[in-house]
Write a protein that holds these residues in place. Structure first.
Motif, PDB file in Angstrom:
ATOM      1  N   GLY A  92       0.826  -1.210   0.000  1.00 43.32           N
ATOM      2  CA  GLY A  92       0.000   0.000   0.000  1.00 43.32           C
ATOM      3  C   GLY A  92       0.851   1.247   0.000  1.00 43.32           C
ATOM      4  N   VAL A  93       0.248   2.337  -0.435  1.00 38.34           N
ATOM      5  CA  VAL A  93       0.936   3.634  -0.483  1.00 38.34           C
ATOM      6  C   VAL A  93      -0.011   4.716   0.035  1.00 38.34           C
ATOM      7  N   ALA A  94       0.576   5.859   0.392  1.00 35.08           N
ATOM      8  CA  ALA A  94      -0.230   6.991   0.869  1.00 35.08           C
ATOM      9  C   ALA A  94      -0.056   8.178  -0.073  1.00 35.08           C
ATOM     10  N   LEU A  95      -1.030   9.050  -0.029  1.00 38.46           N
ATOM     11  CA  LEU A  95      -1.022  10.240  -0.887  1.00 38.46           C
ATOM     12  C   LEU A  95      -1.679  11.370  -0.106  1.00 38.46           C
ATOM     13  N   ILE A  96      -0.944  12.462   0.038  1.00 40.29           N
ATOM     14  CA  ILE A  96      -1.509  13.616   0.758  1.00 40.29           C
ATOM     15  C   ILE A  96      -1.819  14.691  -0.282  1.00 40.29           C
ATOM     16  N   ASP A  97      -3.061  14.988  -0.456  1.00 43.12           N
ATOM     17  CA  ASP A  97      -3.483  16.050  -1.377  1.00 43.12           C
ATOM     18  C   ASP A  97      -4.957  16.329  -1.119  1.00 43.12           C
ATOM     19  N   ARG A  98      -5.434  17.434  -1.652  1.00 41.87           N
ATOM     20  CA  ARG A  98      -6.836  17.784  -1.435  1.00 41.87           C
ATOM     21  C   ARG A  98      -7.652  17.469  -2.681  1.00 41.87           C
ATOM     22  N   VAL A  99      -8.952  17.317  -2.503  1.00 48.91           N
ATOM     23  CA  VAL A  99      -9.810  16.895  -3.613  1.00 48.91           C
ATOM     24  C   VAL A  99      -9.678  17.839  -4.809  1.00 48.91           C
ATOM     25  N   GLU A 100      -9.634  19.134  -4.540  1.00 50.33           N
ATOM     26  CA  GLU A 100      -9.632  20.068  -5.682  1.00 50.33           C
ATOM     27  C   GLU A 100      -8.311  20.066  -6.443  1.00 50.33           C
ATOM     28  N   PRO A 185      -4.830  -0.841  10.982  1.00 45.96           N
ATOM     29  CA  PRO A 185      -3.794  -0.310  11.869  1.00 45.96           C
ATOM     30  C   PRO A 185      -3.956   1.192  12.080  1.00 45.96           C
ATOM     31  N   GLY A 186      -3.642   1.652  13.313  1.00 46.66           N
ATOM     32  CA  GLY A 186      -3.446   3.088  13.549  1.00 46.66           C
ATOM     33  C   GLY A 186      -2.037   3.418  13.069  1.00 46.66           C
ATOM     34  N   GLY A 187      -1.388   4.380  13.716  1.00 56.09           N
ATOM     35  CA  GLY A 187      -0.041   4.759  13.274  1.00 56.09           C
ATOM     36  C   GLY A 187       0.978   3.673  13.596  1.00 56.09           C
ATOM     37  N   ILE A 188       1.648   3.177  12.563  1.00 55.41           N
ATOM     38  CA  ILE A 188       2.671   2.133  12.746  1.00 55.41           C
ATOM     39  C   ILE A 188       3.996   2.702  12.215  1.00 55.41           C
ATOM     40  N   LYS A 189       5.061   2.525  12.986  1.00 57.94           N
ATOM     41  CA  LYS A 189       6.368   3.079  12.602  1.00 57.94           C
ATOM     42  C   LYS A 189       6.939   2.317  11.409  1.00 57.94           C
ATOM     43  N   THR A 190       6.669   2.807  10.195  1.00 60.30           N
ATOM     44  CA  THR A 190       7.170   2.176   8.966  1.00 60.30           C
ATOM     45  C   THR A 190       7.574   3.294   8.002  1.00 60.30           C
ATOM     46  N   ASN A 191       7.835   2.899   6.757  1.00 57.07           N
ATOM     47  CA  ASN A 191       8.226   3.884   5.740  1.00 57.07           C
ATOM     48  C   ASN A 191       7.038   4.472   4.988  1.00 57.07           C
ATOM     49  N   ILE A 192       5.818   4.291   5.495  1.00 54.16           N
ATOM     50  CA  ILE A 192       4.624   4.686   4.730  1.00 54.16           C
ATOM     51  C   ILE A 192       4.631   6.172   4.363  1.00 54.16           C
ATOM     52  N   VAL A 193       5.041   7.031   5.307  1.00 49.93           N
ATOM     53  CA  VAL A 193       5.034   8.479   5.003  1.00 49.93           C
ATOM     54  C   VAL A 193       6.219   8.826   4.095  1.00 49.93           C
ATOM     55  N   LYS A 194       7.355   8.204   4.363  1.00 53.08           N
ATOM     56  CA  LYS A 194       8.540   8.431   3.509  1.00 53.08           C
ATOM     57  C   LYS A 194       8.223   8.068   2.048  1.00 53.08           C
ATOM     58  N   ASN A 195       7.459   6.981   1.853  1.00 54.00           N
ATOM     59  CA  ASN A 195       7.143   6.514   0.495  1.00 54.00           C
ATOM     60  C   ASN A 195       5.911   7.201  -0.108  1.00 54.00           C
ATOM     61  N   ALA A 196       5.292   8.126   0.664  1.00 55.46           N
ATOM     62  CA  ALA A 196       4.036   8.735   0.200  1.00 55.46           C
ATOM     63  C   ALA A 196       4.290   9.795  -0.869  1.00 55.46           C
ATOM     64  N   ARG A 197       3.257  10.026  -1.690  1.00 60.23           N
ATOM     65  CA  ARG A 197       3.272  11.229  -2.532  1.00 60.23           C
ATOM     66  C   ARG A 197       2.617  12.330  -1.708  1.00 60.23           C
ATOM     67  N   LYS A 208       7.001  17.781   3.521  1.00 56.32           N
ATOM     68  CA  LYS A 208       6.973  16.335   3.706  1.00 56.32           C
ATOM     69  C   LYS A 208       7.865  15.924   4.892  1.00 56.32           C
ATOM     70  N   SER A 209       9.029  16.586   5.002  1.00 56.37           N
ATOM     71  CA  SER A 209       9.933  16.222   6.099  1.00 56.37           C
ATOM     72  C   SER A 209       9.274  16.481   7.458  1.00 56.37           C
ATOM     73  N   ASP A 210       8.471  17.587   7.559  1.00 59.43           N
ATOM     74  CA  ASP A 210       7.765  17.858   8.826  1.00 59.43           C
ATOM     75  C   ASP A 210       6.777  16.727   9.108  1.00 59.43           C
ATOM     76  N   MET A 211       6.115  16.311   8.046  1.00 61.99           N
ATOM     77  CA  MET A 211       5.106  15.250   8.198  1.00 61.99           C
ATOM     78  C   MET A 211       5.777  13.949   8.668  1.00 61.99           C
ATOM     79  N   GLU A 212       6.970  13.682   8.106  1.00 61.25           N
ATOM     80  CA  GLU A 212       7.700  12.463   8.511  1.00 61.25           C
ATOM     81  C   GLU A 212       8.060  12.537  10.000  1.00 61.25           C
ATOM     82  N   THR A 213       8.510  13.731  10.431  1.00 59.81           N
ATOM     83  CA  THR A 213       8.888  13.894  11.840  1.00 59.81           C
ATOM     84  C   THR A 213       7.666  13.736  12.735  1.00 59.81           C
TER      85      THR A 213
END
Ligand SMILES: NC(=O)c1ccc[n+]([C@@H]2O[C@H](COP(=O)([O-])OP(=O)(O)OC[C@H]3O[C@@H](n4cnc5c(N)ncnc54)[C@H](O)[C@@H]3O)[C@@H](O)[C@H]2O)c1
Length: 270
Positions: A92-100, A185-197, A208-213
């Motif tokens: 699985g992968v994550a993507l942070i963006d808004r609908v518009e 799962p809730g928050g699990i310490k993995t590379n999911i945010v690092k690998n996210a768009r 993105k780096s703030d989000m990773e932290t």
């Protein structure tokens, strides 16, 4: 109670995080593992970590969005091992963006992996489980398959869809000896945010780096702990698994306040 000794499991997204921890957890319990991932270098690291265990290990580079490849893998696993007991559709992968602002390219990238990859994995292994009269399909959704958050509409859509698909499939399979499990799962310490768009979080100040932290601070459960909970749930034939205090708590909040929970959630996430 069912044990994993002498069984065979296929795990997608096994090059990192929860998938890798599942592979190691299964191997430590005597289960042969067929690990696959799109990232060949990380997959090779998982294979190296599996070396100490006295089980058969098969490793395949696999893009879960390639339906033919997923179907060939299922056939080839059964051909090699003579059976298959579990499929963990975990990639699985994550993507942070808004609908518009979210592009269809990014939206489809995510849906193809998170949603279609899970459908392909479920449908590819199901005929073998039916021939055997037993098997388990474990689909990794998310806490975000139970609650929605702004900036993650695509991820939410994919993870809510995994829950719906898995629940419906489980009901269809009643009485067949085949069980379907939806994992949240809730928050699990993995590379999911690092690998996210990470495209447009809606705030100029968040990078993105703030989000990773932030994620590293918020995610309290390790991948090994998550795998442990999942494997226990599989032995108990559970239909739904929540992982971590955050997932269990927010599930209750969402049930008690189906309309108001977002206000509570935004307060907690601050
Ligand atoms: N980490 C969390 O907080 C969290 C929370 C809820 C749900 N999840 C879900 O758990 C699952 C595992 O994620 P993780 O946290 O271990 O993240 P991760 O990034 O550490 O691992 C995901 C793995 O999936 C692989 N992958 C990505 N695209 C692929 C493709 N097209 N084909 C095959 N493999 C592919 C990656 O290479 C990676 O090895 C995902 O479905 C994720 O959405 C994670």
């Amino acid at each position: 109670m069912m044990t994993f000794e002498g069984k065979v499991a296929a795990i997608t997204g096994a090059g990192s995080g929860i998938g890798r921890a599942l592979a190691l957890g299964l191997a430590s319990k005597g289960c042969s593992v067929c690990v696959s991932d799109i990232n060949e270098a990380e997959l090779a690291e998982t294979v190296a970590l599996l070396a100490p265990y006295n089980v058969k290990v098969r490793s395949d580079p696999l893009d879960v969005t390639d339906r033919n490849a997923v179907e060939s893998l299922a056939a080839s696993v059964v051909d090699q091992f003579g059976k298959v007991d579990f499929v963990f559709n975990n990639a699985g992968v994550a993507l942070i963006d808004r609908v518009e602002t979210v592009s269809y390219d990014d939206f489809e990238w995510l849906m193809n992996i998170n949603f279609w990859g899970m459908v392909y994995g479920s449908k590819a292994f199901l005929p073998y489980f039916q021939q055997q009269g037993q098997g388990r399909i474990i689909n990794v959704s998310s806490l975000f398959g139970l609650v929605a958050v702004p900036g993650q509409s695509a991820y939410n859509a994919s993870k809510f869809a995994i829950r719906g698909f898995t629940d419906a499939m489980g009901q269809e399979l009643k009485g067949t000896g085949i069980y379907a499990t939806s994992v949240h799962p809730g928050g699990i310490k993995t590379n999911i945010v690092k690998n996210a768009r990470f495209i447009n979080p809606g705030s100029k100040h968040i990078q993105k780096s703030d989000m990773e932290t932030r994620f590293a601070k918020m995610a309290r459960t390790t991948a090994d702990q998550a795998a442990d909970v999942i494997l226990k749930a599989v032995t108990r034939k559970k239909k739904r698994v929540l992982i971590g205090g955050d997932a269990r708590f927010l599930d209750v909040v969402q049930r008690l306040m189906p309309e108001k929970y977002p206000e509570f959630l935004s307060f907690v996430l601050k």
